[in-house]
Design a protein around this motif. Structure first.
Motif, short mmCIF file in Angstrom:
data_model
loop_
_atom_site.label_atom_id
_atom_site.label_comp_id
_atom_site.label_asym_id
_atom_site.label_seq_id
_atom_site.Cartn_x
_atom_site.Cartn_y
_atom_site.Cartn_z
N LEU A 119 -5.96 5.21 9.54
CA LEU A 119 -5.22 4.97 8.30
C LEU A 119 -4.29 6.15 8.04
O LEU A 119 -4.74 7.29 7.93
CB LEU A 119 -6.18 4.80 7.12
CG LEU A 119 -7.18 3.64 7.22
CD1 LEU A 119 -8.09 3.65 6.00
CD2 LEU A 119 -6.46 2.30 7.35
N ILE A 120 -2.98 5.87 7.93
CA ILE A 120 -1.98 6.93 7.82
C ILE A 120 -1.33 6.87 6.45
O ILE A 120 -0.74 5.86 6.07
CB ILE A 120 -0.90 6.78 8.92
CG1 ILE A 120 -1.54 6.67 10.30
CG2 ILE A 120 0.07 7.96 8.87
CD1 ILE A 120 -0.57 6.25 11.39
N SER A 121 -1.45 7.94 5.68
CA SER A 121 -0.79 8.05 4.38
C SER A 121 -0.64 9.53 4.05
O SER A 121 -1.64 10.20 3.79
CB SER A 121 -1.59 7.34 3.28
OG SER A 121 -1.02 7.59 2.00
N GLU A 122 0.58 10.02 4.09
CA GLU A 122 0.81 11.45 3.84
C GLU A 122 0.27 11.85 2.47
O GLU A 122 -0.41 12.87 2.34
CB GLU A 122 2.31 11.78 3.95
CG GLU A 122 2.64 13.26 3.90
CD GLU A 122 2.87 13.78 2.49
OE1 GLU A 122 2.86 15.01 2.30
OE2 GLU A 122 3.06 12.95 1.57
N SER A 123 0.52 11.05 1.46
CA SER A 123 0.05 11.38 0.11
C SER A 123 -1.43 11.07 -0.05
O SER A 123 -2.10 11.66 -0.91
CB SER A 123 0.84 10.59 -0.93
OG SER A 123 0.52 9.20 -0.86
N GLY A 124 -1.94 10.13 0.73
CA GLY A 124 -3.32 9.68 0.55
C GLY A 124 -3.50 8.82 -0.69
O GLY A 124 -4.63 8.56 -1.11
N ARG A 125 -2.38 8.33 -1.25
CA ARG A 125 -2.46 7.57 -2.50
C ARG A 125 -1.86 6.17 -2.40
O ARG A 125 -1.79 5.46 -3.40
CB ARG A 125 -1.74 8.35 -3.62
CG ARG A 125 -2.37 9.69 -3.94
CD ARG A 125 -1.77 10.33 -5.18
NE ARG A 125 -0.37 10.66 -5.02
CZ ARG A 125 0.63 10.07 -5.69
NH1 ARG A 125 0.37 9.11 -6.57
NH2 ARG A 125 1.88 10.45 -5.49
#
Length: 326
Positions: free
Chosen positions: A74-80
């Motif tokens: 799972l890729i999300s720079e912000s994690g949001r």
């Protein structure tokens, strides 16, 4: 962090992130790379690079139903990002994010933290650090996963990329002359962004970034697909932004002959002429490292166009309430 500050901060951010990366092990099987927005574009580039190296990998939009895979990244720079958080896979799941205190980090047992520092509202440091982390991770897993005899033989002659050298290459890309490229983009009614292979990441994120920063009307295409009809729209009000070293170079000459202005981002030695602005990027033997260098050029073009149009690129005008977890 403001957009131009984020562009300039990337050599230092990449070095910091590389030094702090902690890579999990993986024994083999299908890898699903899941993201949305910029992260989905990075996933497509990584999946292409990893398959070329012998791994089994596919990029999946976070809005798609989960697929059976040995591992989900799972890729999300912000994690949001709500869509990534909502993606539920029954397989082993690892999160790639910049923030240890993000909702994605809290919801996932295994983490790869970028630790690339602050980012601008239109992503700069976080996006290129994501590409770098995916490149390093792909190298790590390729070295440990059992592959076919043909893949082993092909890989044995290739020297691994020195990721510690990437910040210096990015510094060079920050100084590359842009020539008439920004003016060609600014003058266009439509910008077609075209690339192939791992550079589809640059085309996808580049088309998005040019919309976000310079508010250009962009359309994104894979190179070979572009030859099968989409290029029929080309005219003197269109600019074609081509990214690559293969069919993209010949296409640049063809499109120029049609009277359409062309911007070509390439490692090849191609001369700029009237209607063709060539921006040369440094050589990098790893496709994802090359995508970082290409993206730095596109970021600079986005900022140049924004300045020409009097835009500050300090946030988004049309925010939606359900795309990020606060």
């Amino acid at each position: 962090m403001k957009f131009p500050e984020g562009i300039a901060a990337q050599p230092a951010a990449l070095a910091t992130s590389l030094a702090s990366l902690k890579l999990p092990s993986f024994q083999g099987g299908l890898i699903a790379l899941v993201g949305i927005g910029a992260s989905e574009h990075a996933a497509h580039g990584a999946a292409a690079a990893w398959r070329s190296a012998g791994l089994q990998a596919v990029a999946i939009p976070a809005t798609s139903p989960p697929i059976p895979a040995a591992l989900t990244l799972l890729i999300s720079e912000s994690g949001r990002s709500t869509e990534v958080l909502a993606y539920k896979s029954p397989s082993r799941t690892i999160a790639l994010t910049n923030f240890a205190d993000s909702p994605l980090a809290a919801a996932t047992a295994e983490l790869i933290l970028l630790n690339s520092g602050p980012d601008s509202p239109v992503y700069t440091t976080g996006y290129t650090a994501t590409l770098q982390a995916l490149g390093v991770l792909g190298d790590h897993w390729t070295a440990t996963v059992s592959a076919s005899a043909e893949t082993k033989s092909a890989g044995a002659s290739a020297s691994p990329f020195d990721w510690a050298a990437l910040p210096a290459l990015v510094s060079s890309a920050l100084e590359a002359p842009l020539g008439a490229a920004s003016a060609y983009l600014d003058d266009a009614r439509l910008v077609d962004v075209v690339a192939s292979g791992v550079s589809v990441a640059t085309a996808g994120e580049g088309g998005l970034l040019l919309r976000e920063s310079g508010r250009l009307h962009t359309a994104v295409h894979e190179t070979r697909n572009y030859l099968h009809g989409p290029m029929e729209i080309l005219d003197q009000q269109t600019t074609c932004l081509l990214i690559g070293d293969e069919r993209e170079v010949q296409l640049a000459y063809d499109v120029q002959d049609y009277g359409t202005k062309v911007v070509l981002i390439t490692t090849r030695q191609v001369e700029s002429t009237e209607g063709l602005a060539v921006i040369k990027v440094p050589e990098a033997s790893n496709g994802l490292a090359k995508a970082v260098l290409e993206m730095v050029i596109v970021q600079r073009l986005g900022w140049d166009v924004a300045q020409r149009r009097g835009l500050t690129v300090d946030g988004f005008r049309h925010r939606q309430s359900d795309t990020k977890v606060s």
